[in-house]
Design a protein around this motif. Structure first.
Motif, short mmCIF file in Angstrom:
data_model
loop_
_atom_site.label_atom_id
_atom_site.label_comp_id
_atom_site.label_asym_id
_atom_site.label_seq_id
_atom_site.Cartn_x
_atom_site.Cartn_y
_atom_site.Cartn_z
N THR A 99 -4.15 -0.66 8.73
CA THR A 99 -2.76 -0.80 9.19
C THR A 99 -1.81 -0.25 8.13
O THR A 99 -2.18 -0.14 6.94
N PRO A 100 -0.57 0.07 8.51
CA PRO A 100 0.41 0.51 7.51
C PRO A 100 0.59 -0.51 6.39
O PRO A 100 0.76 -0.14 5.23
N ARG A 101 0.54 -1.80 6.71
CA ARG A 101 0.69 -2.83 5.68
C ARG A 101 -0.47 -2.77 4.68
O ARG A 101 -0.27 -2.89 3.47
N GLU A 102 -1.68 -2.58 5.20
CA GLU A 102 -2.84 -2.48 4.31
C GLU A 102 -2.74 -1.25 3.42
O GLU A 102 -3.05 -1.31 2.22
N LEU A 103 -2.31 -0.12 3.98
CA LEU A 103 -2.16 1.09 3.19
C LEU A 103 -1.07 0.93 2.14
O LEU A 103 -1.17 1.47 1.03
N ASP A 104 -0.02 0.19 2.48
CA ASP A 104 1.08 -0.01 1.54
C ASP A 104 0.65 -0.84 0.34
O ASP A 104 1.26 -0.77 -0.73
N GLU A 105 -0.40 -1.62 0.49
CA GLU A 105 -0.89 -2.46 -0.61
C GLU A 105 -1.79 -1.69 -1.57
O GLU A 105 -2.10 -2.17 -2.66
N VAL A 106 -2.21 -0.48 -1.18
CA VAL A 106 -3.04 0.34 -2.06
C VAL A 106 -2.16 0.93 -3.16
O VAL A 106 -1.05 1.41 -2.90
N HIS A 107 -2.65 0.91 -4.38
CA HIS A 107 -1.84 1.36 -5.51
C HIS A 107 -1.73 2.88 -5.61
O HIS A 107 -0.67 3.41 -5.94
N SER A 108 -2.82 3.60 -5.35
CA SER A 108 -2.82 5.06 -5.51
C SER A 108 -3.74 5.69 -4.48
O SER A 108 -4.61 5.04 -3.90
N VAL A 109 -3.55 7.00 -4.27
CA VAL A 109 -4.45 7.79 -3.44
C VAL A 109 -4.73 9.09 -4.17
O VAL A 109 -3.85 9.67 -4.80
N VAL A 110 -5.99 9.53 -4.13
CA VAL A 110 -6.39 10.79 -4.75
C VAL A 110 -6.93 11.71 -3.66
O VAL A 110 -7.81 11.30 -2.88
N THR A 111 -6.43 12.93 -3.58
CA THR A 111 -6.89 13.88 -2.58
C THR A 111 -7.05 15.27 -3.19
O THR A 111 -6.57 15.54 -4.29
N THR B 298 -6.46 -0.36 -7.21
CA THR B 298 -7.12 0.15 -6.01
C THR B 298 -6.72 1.61 -5.81
O THR B 298 -5.58 2.00 -6.09
N VAL B 299 -7.66 2.41 -5.34
CA VAL B 299 -7.38 3.82 -5.08
C VAL B 299 -7.98 4.20 -3.74
O VAL B 299 -9.15 3.92 -3.45
N LEU B 300 -7.18 4.81 -2.89
CA LEU B 300 -7.62 5.22 -1.56
C LEU B 300 -8.36 6.55 -1.68
O LEU B 300 -7.87 7.48 -2.32
N VAL B 301 -9.52 6.63 -1.05
CA VAL B 301 -10.41 7.78 -1.23
C VAL B 301 -10.74 8.41 0.12
O VAL B 301 -11.31 7.75 0.99
N PRO B 302 -10.40 9.69 0.33
CA PRO B 302 -10.82 10.39 1.56
C PRO B 302 -12.33 10.48 1.62
O PRO B 302 -13.01 10.47 0.59
N PRO B 303 -12.91 10.62 2.82
CA PRO B 303 -14.37 10.58 2.96
C PRO B 303 -15.09 11.72 2.25
O PRO B 303 -16.23 11.55 1.81
N GLY B 304 -14.43 12.89 2.13
CA GLY B 304 -15.10 14.03 1.52
C GLY B 304 -14.69 14.32 0.10
O GLY B 304 -15.00 15.40 -0.43
N LEU B 305 -14.02 13.38 -0.55
CA LEU B 305 -13.64 13.60 -1.95
C LEU B 305 -14.90 13.61 -2.81
O LEU B 305 -15.72 12.70 -2.72
N PRO B 306 -15.10 14.63 -3.65
CA PRO B 306 -16.30 14.66 -4.50
C PRO B 306 -16.42 13.38 -5.32
O PRO B 306 -15.50 13.03 -6.06
N PRO B 307 -17.53 12.64 -5.22
CA PRO B 307 -17.69 11.37 -5.94
C PRO B 307 -17.50 11.52 -7.45
O PRO B 307 -17.01 10.59 -8.11
#
Length: 217
Positions: A112-124, A85-94
């Motif tokens: 929630t913080p718990r839900e965010l903690d379960e995400v494997h990576s974030v790209v910004t 799973t990767v967390l994606v900001p709304p304006g990140l170029p697709p």
């Protein structure tokens, strides 16, 4: 006598010899700002090299690529982490994540913080990067999302557009930033040390920070 009264009493004593009007004049006097705006004379390429060097010194993992190589590079970085799973900001170029297999998780206020903690990576993306300090600055822009999405997940990939988003020094960075925005200054992965100087990473932010210096985007 309360602590407040003691403090105000000290202020009054310190100002006892200040004549009427002097205090206002002092505040209206311009402060000289003749300090160095950057240290040394570097070319644009050397400034980007210095950024990469200082980022690595702070234990960030630094990658370089051209714009057309970015989707494949991000795919490989996420796969190497086993990120499903990767967390994606709304304006990140697709197009940036067009080649990635990970499931997209959108930046939502209700997460929630718990839900965010379960995400494997974030790209910004980022707002600006400072070469002399090896610092990337986020300001909550569309390609960066809320501050918390870069503080809770354990793996953060930050894309820096070079040379447009790279400056030499902190004073130059401040000129580009809006102080009213939520600024996050990041120099390497989150880390702290105890009294015996044992370093522990990932205490109050990502344990792994990867910075991609991308040209031509």
């Amino acid at each position: 006598m309360s602590s407040r009264d003691q403090i105000l009493g000290r202020v009054r004593r310190a100002l006892a010899d200040v004549r009427d009007g002097e205090e206002k004049d002092a505040h209206d006097t311009a402060v000289p700002r003749d300090y160095l705006r950057e240290h040394g004379d570097r070319t644009t390429e050397q400034t980007v090299d210095l950024l990469a060097e200082n980022l690595a010194d702070y234990r960030a993992l630094v990658h370089r690529c051209a714009g057309e190589e970015l989707p494949e590079l991000l795919m490989r970085l996420l796969a190497a982490r086993g990120a499903r799973t990767v967390l994606v900001p709304p304006g990140l170029p697709p197009a940036w994540l067009a080649a990635a297999d990970a499931t997209r998780v959108h930046d939502r206020a209700a997460s929630t913080p718990r839900e965010l903690d379960e995400v494997h990576s974030v790209v910004t993306g980022c707002a600006v990067a400072v070469a002399e300090t090896g610092t990337i600055v986020l300001d909550g822009g569309p390609d960066q999302g809320r501050r918390r999405i870069t503080l809770v997940p354990d793996h953060h990939i930050c894309v820096v557009r070079v040379p447009d988003q790279v400056v030499s020094s902190v004073p130059q960075a401040l000129e580009r930033l809006d102080p009213a925005r939520p600024l996050t200054w990041i120099s390497g992965p989150s880390a702290t040390s105890d009294i015996e100087l044992d370093r522990v990473e990932g205490v109050h932010g990502p344990r792994t920070l990867e910075v991609v210096l991308v040209s031509g985007v």
